[in-house]
Design a protein around this motif. Structure first.
Motif, short mmCIF file in Angstrom:
data_model
loop_
_atom_site.label_atom_id
_atom_site.label_comp_id
_atom_site.label_asym_id
_atom_site.label_seq_id
_atom_site.Cartn_x
_atom_site.Cartn_y
_atom_site.Cartn_z
N ALA A 192 -19.76 11.08 35.30
CA ALA A 192 -19.52 10.86 33.50
C ALA A 192 -20.78 11.04 33.08
O ALA A 192 -21.37 11.04 31.72
N TYR A 193 -22.00 10.65 33.45
CA TYR A 193 -22.97 10.69 32.74
C TYR A 193 -23.77 12.07 32.74
O TYR A 193 -24.54 12.42 32.18
N LYS A 194 -23.35 13.23 33.86
CA LYS A 194 -23.99 14.50 34.04
C LYS A 194 -22.62 15.53 33.60
O LYS A 194 -23.32 16.19 33.83
N SER A 195 -21.85 14.99 32.74
CA SER A 195 -20.97 15.97 32.51
C SER A 195 -21.21 16.44 30.64
O SER A 195 -21.61 15.28 30.11
N LYS A 196 -21.27 17.35 30.35
CA LYS A 196 -21.97 17.77 29.14
C LYS A 196 -20.47 17.73 28.20
O LYS A 196 -20.33 17.66 27.22
N LYS A 197 -19.25 18.17 28.87
CA LYS A 197 -18.11 17.85 27.90
C LYS A 197 -16.66 16.89 28.11
O LYS A 197 -16.14 16.70 27.27
N CYS A 198 -18.34 15.64 29.07
CA CYS A 198 -17.23 14.73 28.97
C CYS A 198 -16.05 14.31 29.64
O CYS A 198 -15.33 14.25 29.26
N HIS A 199 -16.04 15.12 30.46
CA HIS A 199 -14.60 15.98 31.18
C HIS A 199 -14.81 15.52 32.56
O HIS A 199 -15.99 16.80 33.44
N ILE A 200 -13.92 15.40 33.28
CA ILE A 200 -14.24 15.32 35.15
C ILE A 200 -13.04 15.62 35.99
O ILE A 200 -12.19 15.67 35.30
N ALA A 257 -8.53 25.29 38.73
CA ALA A 257 -7.18 24.63 38.14
C ALA A 257 -8.50 23.54 36.61
O ALA A 257 -8.14 23.69 36.07
N GLU A 258 -9.11 22.74 37.92
CA GLU A 258 -9.56 21.66 36.92
C GLU A 258 -10.38 22.00 35.98
O GLU A 258 -10.09 21.40 34.61
N ILE A 259 -10.92 22.81 36.56
CA ILE A 259 -12.65 23.20 36.17
C ILE A 259 -11.85 24.24 34.76
O ILE A 259 -12.72 23.84 32.85
N SER A 260 -10.29 24.88 34.62
CA SER A 260 -10.72 25.78 33.93
C SER A 260 -9.35 25.00 32.54
O SER A 260 -9.63 25.47 31.76
N ARG A 261 -9.59 23.49 33.10
CA ARG A 261 -8.63 23.14 31.99
C ARG A 261 -10.10 22.26 30.86
O ARG A 261 -9.31 21.12 30.68
N GLY A 262 -11.17 21.99 31.53
CA GLY A 262 -12.21 21.61 30.95
C GLY A 262 -13.19 20.70 32.03
O GLY A 262 -14.77 20.75 31.59
N ALA A 263 -12.59 20.45 33.27
CA ALA A 263 -13.32 19.41 34.21
C ALA A 263 -14.71 20.46 34.20
O ALA A 263 -15.00 21.03 34.77
N ASP A 264 -15.85 19.70 34.42
CA ASP A 264 -17.27 20.13 33.92
C ASP A 264 -18.31 19.67 35.92
O ASP A 264 -18.80 20.18 36.29
N VAL A 265 -17.20 18.55 36.24
CA VAL A 265 -18.15 17.75 37.63
C VAL A 265 -16.84 17.54 38.57
O VAL A 265 -15.94 16.65 37.35
N VAL A 266 -17.18 18.01 39.17
CA VAL A 266 -15.75 17.85 40.06
C VAL A 266 -15.96 16.79 41.86
O VAL A 266 -16.87 17.49 42.11
#
Length: 382
Positions: A192-200, A257-266
């Motif tokens: 959560a802290y490292k996500s720039k999009k608030c999407h993980i 697929a998760e990244i394409s939906r907006g996640a930037d930390v997996v």
């Protein structure tokens, strides 16, 4: 001219103040717990910063005198993926490798399960090890539980240990179990802290109660620091199909697929399939969190190390080594009932320095979990 100069000076002052407010996280956003400079990640964090962790206590559990393990003939039955999976199995192997160096264990006989093998194959593997006189025998993974129960009863004078299962009550079987949800909570905070999009995102290997512990802690940790966070949450295979732990292409596709939906930390808990998750993150300029071992330092995923911000460390190596040391001493009763944060059985890695700026936050939450102020669930709350 003088009026123009005054106007220009006034405007410059306004712009400077605005810049200062932006740089200090000022304005209407008062929830910047990260202490960073107004970046997108700080906008995601809505919880107050936890209190600082107390200074680490000096350990008093150091072993006095060398333990002699030269009489041990160790059998190590790997789960799917085996040595070289850069994760769970490699951590177990590190424990036996250390036992060779530190305890003088002469050799370790290794064997690896396949993704599609029948239960009879696992029983045969353990039975052959016992027939060969290997003692103790360590089964890596809960999938061995039915076989350990049968074979340990057949060989009551042989000591067995099983990683990730505590369902067997035979006197010659020692469970080595962990609080994966506690370490995964810290992974969720970091994400959560490292996500720039608030999407993980979370990618689990096989949908089992064990991997759900990783999922549960990750979800709880992320939600503990942000009520804005969006989370992608998926598995590679259903319960019973263990190929999910050894399918990098499927891990790649799911993470992509998760990244394409907006996640930037997996974050992955998928064994050898995690390499595919890392590859997908690197290809998309996203970030990833490893599991079990410090994957930043794993040779098999070295090409992706620059996007691995941390790993949820599950100290299978510590548990395996401590077990072998206890067997060599003739007393396994001193082993922890559960390798948790307090026992240093789980944790997070700092290799690469990518979480150094939030280490005080992670240590604060770690202290709260150890103290009992935060109870981490072992089942996902969605």
């Amino acid at each position: 001219m003088r009026g123009t100069a005054l106007a220009a000076a006034t405007m410059a002052g306004v712009l400077a103040l605005a810049g200062c407010a932006k740089d200090s996280g000022g304005g209407s956003n008062n929830n910047n717990a990260s202490g960073s400079t107004g970046n997108a990640a700080s906008d995601c964090i809505t919880a107050p910063k936890p209190p600082a962790a107390p200074p680490a206590a000096t350990s008093s559990s150091a072993e006095s005198g060398k333990v002699d393990g030269s009489k041990l003939k160790v059998g190590l039955a790997f789960d799917v993926g085996g040595r070289g999976d850069a994760s769970f199995n490699d951590a177990a192997a590190a424990g036996t490798d250390r036992a060779k160096t530190d305890l003088g264990v002469p050799s370790v006989s290794e064997s690896t399960a396949s993704a599609t093998e029948a239960e009879a194959a696992k029983q045969q593997r353990l039975d052959q090890m016992a027939q060969q006189g290997l003692n103790p025998i360590i089964a890596v993974g809960f999938a061995y539980a039915p076989s350990v129960k049968v074979i340990a009863a057949k060989y009551p004078n042989t000591k067995f240990a099983i990683v990730d299962d505590d369902s067997i009550t035979l006197p010659n079987v020692t469970p080595l179990v962990f609080a994966e949800e506690q370490g995964s909570f810290l992974a969720g905070v970091a994400a959560a802290y490292k996500s720039k999009k608030c999407h993980i995102g979370f990618v689990g290997g096989v949908n089992t109660p064990l991997i759900q512990k990783f999922e549960a802690g990750f979800l709880q940790g992320a939600k503990a620091v942000s009520d804005k966070i969006k989370i992608e949450d998926e598995y590679l295979t259903p319960a019973g199909d263990f190929s999910g732990f050894q399918d990098p292409p499927k891990g790649n596709a799911k993470a992509a697929a998760e990244i394409s939906r907006g996640a930037d930390v997996v974050y992955h808990a998928a064994g050898a399939s995690g390499k595919g998750v890392f590859d997908a993150a690197k290809a998309a300029n996203a970030l990833a969190i490893g599991v079990d071992s410090d994957q930043y330092n794993q040779k098999t995923v070295a090409a992706d190390k620059d996007i691995i911000i941390t790993s949820m460390i599950k100290r299978v190596d510590v548990a395996v080594f401590d077990y072998l040391q206890a067997v060599a001493k003739g007393d396994t009763s001193t082993l922890p009932k559960r390798f948790d944060l307090k026992a240093d059985g789980v944790g997070y890695s700092t290799s690469g320095g990518k979480v150094d700026d939030i280490k005080d936050v992670l240590e604060g939450y770690k202290a709260q979990i150890i103290s009992g102020a935060i109870k981490v669930a072992d089942k996902p709350a969605k």
